[in-house]
Design a protein around this motif. Structure first.
Motif, PDB file in Angstrom:
ATOM      1  N   THR A   1      -4.490 -10.380  20.280  1.00 18.06           N
ATOM      2  CA  THR A   1      -3.636  -9.199  20.413  1.00 18.06           C
ATOM      3  C   THR A   1      -3.298  -8.613  19.046  1.00 18.06           C
ATOM      4  OG1 THR A   1      -2.662 -10.043  22.456  1.00 18.06           O
ATOM      5  CG2 THR A   1      -1.415  -8.363  21.266  1.00 18.06           C
ATOM      6  N   VAL A   2      -2.886  -9.470  18.123  1.00 12.58           N
ATOM      7  CA  VAL A   2      -2.536  -9.000  16.777  1.00 12.58           C
ATOM      8  C   VAL A   2      -3.730  -8.309  16.118  1.00 12.58           C
ATOM      9  CG1 VAL A   2      -1.886  -9.759  14.457  1.00 12.58           C
ATOM     10  CG2 VAL A   2      -0.714 -10.704  16.456  1.00 12.58           C
ATOM     11  N   GLU A   3      -4.913  -8.849  16.301  1.00 13.92           N
ATOM     12  CA  GLU A   3      -6.116  -8.262  15.708  1.00 13.92           C
ATOM     13  C   GLU A   3      -6.271  -6.793  16.096  1.00 13.92           C
ATOM     14  OE1 GLU A   3      -9.918  -8.176  13.693  1.00 13.92           O
ATOM     15  OE2 GLU A   3      -8.200  -9.532  13.572  1.00 13.92           O
ATOM     16  N   GLN A   4      -5.878  -6.442  17.309  1.00 14.76           N
ATOM     17  CA  GLN A   4      -6.007  -5.061  17.777  1.00 14.76           C
ATOM     18  C   GLN A   4      -4.875  -4.153  17.291  1.00 14.76           C
ATOM     19  OE1 GLN A   4      -7.258  -4.770  22.078  1.00 14.76           O
ATOM     20  NE2 GLN A   4      -6.938  -6.989  21.988  1.00 14.76           N
ATOM     21  N   LEU A   5      -3.787  -4.747  16.842  1.00 12.68           N
ATOM     22  CA  LEU A   5      -2.602  -3.959  16.497  1.00 12.68           C
ATOM     23  C   LEU A   5      -2.481  -3.631  15.022  1.00 12.68           C
ATOM     24  CD1 LEU A   5       0.064  -5.787  18.709  1.00 12.68           C
ATOM     25  CD2 LEU A   5      -1.058  -3.603  19.173  1.00 12.68           C
ATOM     26  N   ILE A   6      -3.097  -4.432  14.160  1.00 14.48           N
ATOM     27  CA  ILE A   6      -2.931  -4.214  12.725  1.00 14.48           C
ATOM     28  C   ILE A   6      -4.002  -3.265  12.194  1.00 14.48           C
ATOM     29  CG2 ILE A   6      -1.790  -6.427  12.426  1.00 14.48           C
ATOM     30  CD1 ILE A   6      -4.373  -7.571  11.295  1.00 14.48           C
ATOM     31  N   GLY A   7      -3.825  -2.836  10.939  1.00 15.84           N
ATOM     32  CA  GLY A   7      -4.677  -1.813  10.363  1.00 15.84           C
ATOM     33  C   GLY A   7      -6.005  -2.323   9.835  1.00 15.84           C
ATOM     34  N   ASP A   8      -6.801  -1.382   9.307  1.00 19.05           N
ATOM     35  CA  ASP A   8      -8.161  -1.678   8.860  1.00 19.05           C
ATOM     36  C   ASP A   8      -8.268  -1.956   7.368  1.00 19.05           C
ATOM     37  OD1 ASP A   8      -9.492  -1.404  11.356  1.00 19.05           O
ATOM     38  OD2 ASP A   8      -9.312   0.776  11.196  1.00 19.05           O
ATOM     39  N   SER A   9      -7.156  -1.887   6.641  1.00 19.07           N
ATOM     40  CA  SER A   9      -7.216  -2.145   5.204  1.00 19.07           C
ATOM     41  C   SER A   9      -5.887  -2.704   4.723  1.00 19.07           C
ATOM     42  CB  SER A   9      -7.543  -0.861   4.426  1.00 19.07           C
ATOM     43  OG  SER A   9      -6.522   0.105   4.599  1.00 19.07           O
ATOM     44  N   GLY A  10      -5.941  -3.421   3.616  1.00 20.05           N
ATOM     45  CA  GLY A  10      -4.728  -3.971   3.046  1.00 20.05           C
ATOM     46  C   GLY A  10      -4.156  -5.100   3.885  1.00 20.05           C
ATOM     47  N   PHE A  11      -2.831  -5.231   3.788  1.00 16.14           N
ATOM     48  CA  PHE A  11      -2.136  -6.212   4.611  1.00 16.14           C
ATOM     49  C   PHE A  11      -2.067  -5.679   6.049  1.00 16.14           C
ATOM     50  CE2 PHE A  11      -0.952  -7.568   0.374  1.00 16.14           C
ATOM     51  CZ  PHE A  11      -0.917  -8.947   0.490  1.00 16.14           C
ATOM     52  N   CYS A  12      -1.184  -6.214   6.858  1.00 18.93           N
ATOM     53  CA  CYS A  12      -1.176  -5.831   8.278  1.00 18.93           C
ATOM     54  C   CYS A  12      -1.041  -4.321   8.477  1.00 18.93           C
ATOM     55  CB  CYS A  12      -0.037  -6.545   8.999  1.00 18.93           C
ATOM     56  SG  CYS A  12      -0.360  -8.282   9.359  1.00 18.93           S
ATOM     57  N   PHE A  13      -0.165  -3.708   7.675  1.00 15.60           N
ATOM     58  CA  PHE A  13       0.086  -2.275   7.859  1.00 15.60           C
ATOM     59  C   PHE A  13       0.066  -1.526   6.537  1.00 15.60           C
ATOM     60  CE2 PHE A  13       1.808  -4.035  11.795  1.00 15.60           C
ATOM     61  CZ  PHE A  13       1.295  -3.157  12.730  1.00 15.60           C
ATOM     62  N   GLY A  14      -0.855  -1.900   5.654  1.00 13.60           N
ATOM     63  CA  GLY A  14      -0.977  -1.129   4.429  1.00 13.60           C
ATOM     64  C   GLY A  14      -1.062  -1.977   3.178  1.00 13.60           C
ATOM     65  N   GLU A  15      -0.823  -1.319   2.056  1.00 16.08           N
ATOM     66  CA  GLU A  15      -1.039  -1.934   0.750  1.00 16.08           C
ATOM     67  C   GLU A  15      -0.070  -3.071   0.451  1.00 16.08           C
ATOM     68  OE1 GLU A  15      -1.242  -0.502  -3.950  1.00 16.08           O
ATOM     69  OE2 GLU A  15      -0.849   0.947  -2.338  1.00 16.08           O
ATOM     70  N   TRP A  16       1.155  -2.974   1.024  1.00 13.48           N
ATOM     71  CA  TRP A  16       2.188  -3.950   0.699  1.00 13.48           C
ATOM     72  C   TRP A  16       2.503  -4.842   1.900  1.00 13.48           C
ATOM     73  CZ3 TRP A  16       2.430  -3.710  -4.289  1.00 13.48           C
ATOM     74  CH2 TRP A  16       2.283  -2.477  -4.932  1.00 13.48           C
TER      75      TRP A  16
END
Length: 212
Positions: free
Chosen positions: A143-158
């Motif tokens: 589930t988490v794999e589908q929810l987080i972003g495509d780059s950086g940490f889960c939701f961005g650079e930080w």
């Protein structure tokens, strides 16, 4: 601040990451969950601190005692906002919290030691217990794999609260031999965290109570 912690408690690990990301000093007060006869967390001295008998617990710098990692992390975010772990946008904040809740509410509780011991007490053997663990961790990570972003940490650079929850869950996955092969986004986040000073400092391998 004083943090009552245990080196491989994933809940304690979350709080250690949050403290490290915010650059906050604290004293680690280890609570041995496997010390005979039944763990230090079940002894009167610790139950007087946290009646639930679990870690973590945080004594703030003004002497207040807080329990439960979600409440502690929210307190740290509100009390020390200078290194934010939540984005400003309300929808983005809700999405970050959603990932944290998948792990904190739906995955981790199902492989907590108290649950596993209850399964054993009901007659399930270790193979069945391990299948139980693998099922719930794998389902949650999918589930988490589908929810987080495509780059950086889960939701961005930080790093954010989602990363604070995810990385300890990956440590648990490793402990229980759950493969991450199917989760390239999660593996990307794990690789970034492995090089980040805050995540390194908070890792179970680097705690004062880690067995030598």
């Amino acid at each position: 601040m004083d943090l009552y912690t245990y080196y491989r408690s994933t809940s304690s690990y979350r709080v250690r990451i949050a403290l490290a990301l915010k650059g906050l000093d604290y004293q680690a007060l280890p609570v041995n969950l496997i010390a005979p006869p039944g763990g230090e967390h079940r002894q009167p001295a610790y139950l007087a601190i946290n009646p639930q008998g679990r870690v973590p617990a945080l004594r703030t710098d003004d002497g207040k005692l807080l329990i439960q990692s979600p409440a502690i992390i929210e307190y740290l975010e509100e009390r020390y906002p200078q290194v934010p772990l939540l984005p400003e946008d309300l929808v983005a904040r809700a999405r970050v919290r959603g990932v944290a809740a998948v792990i904190g509410c739906d995955v981790h509780p199902l492989h907590n030691v108290s649950v596993l011991n209850r399964l054993r007490g009901l007659g399930h053997d270790e193979a069945q217990v391990n299948e139980w663990i693998g099922h719930w961790i794998s389902q949650g990570l999918a589930t988490v794999e589908q929810l987080i972003g495509d780059s950086g940490f889960c939701f961005g650079e930080w790093p954010c609260v989602a990363d604070v929850y995810l990385i300890p869950q990956l440590y648990a996955a490793e402990r229980f031999n759950v493969s991450l092969e199917a989760y390239p986004r999660i593996r990307r986040v794990a690789a970034l965290a492995a090089k980040h000073p805050a995540f390194i400092a908070a890792h179970p391998a680097n705690q004062p109570d880690t067995p030598k």
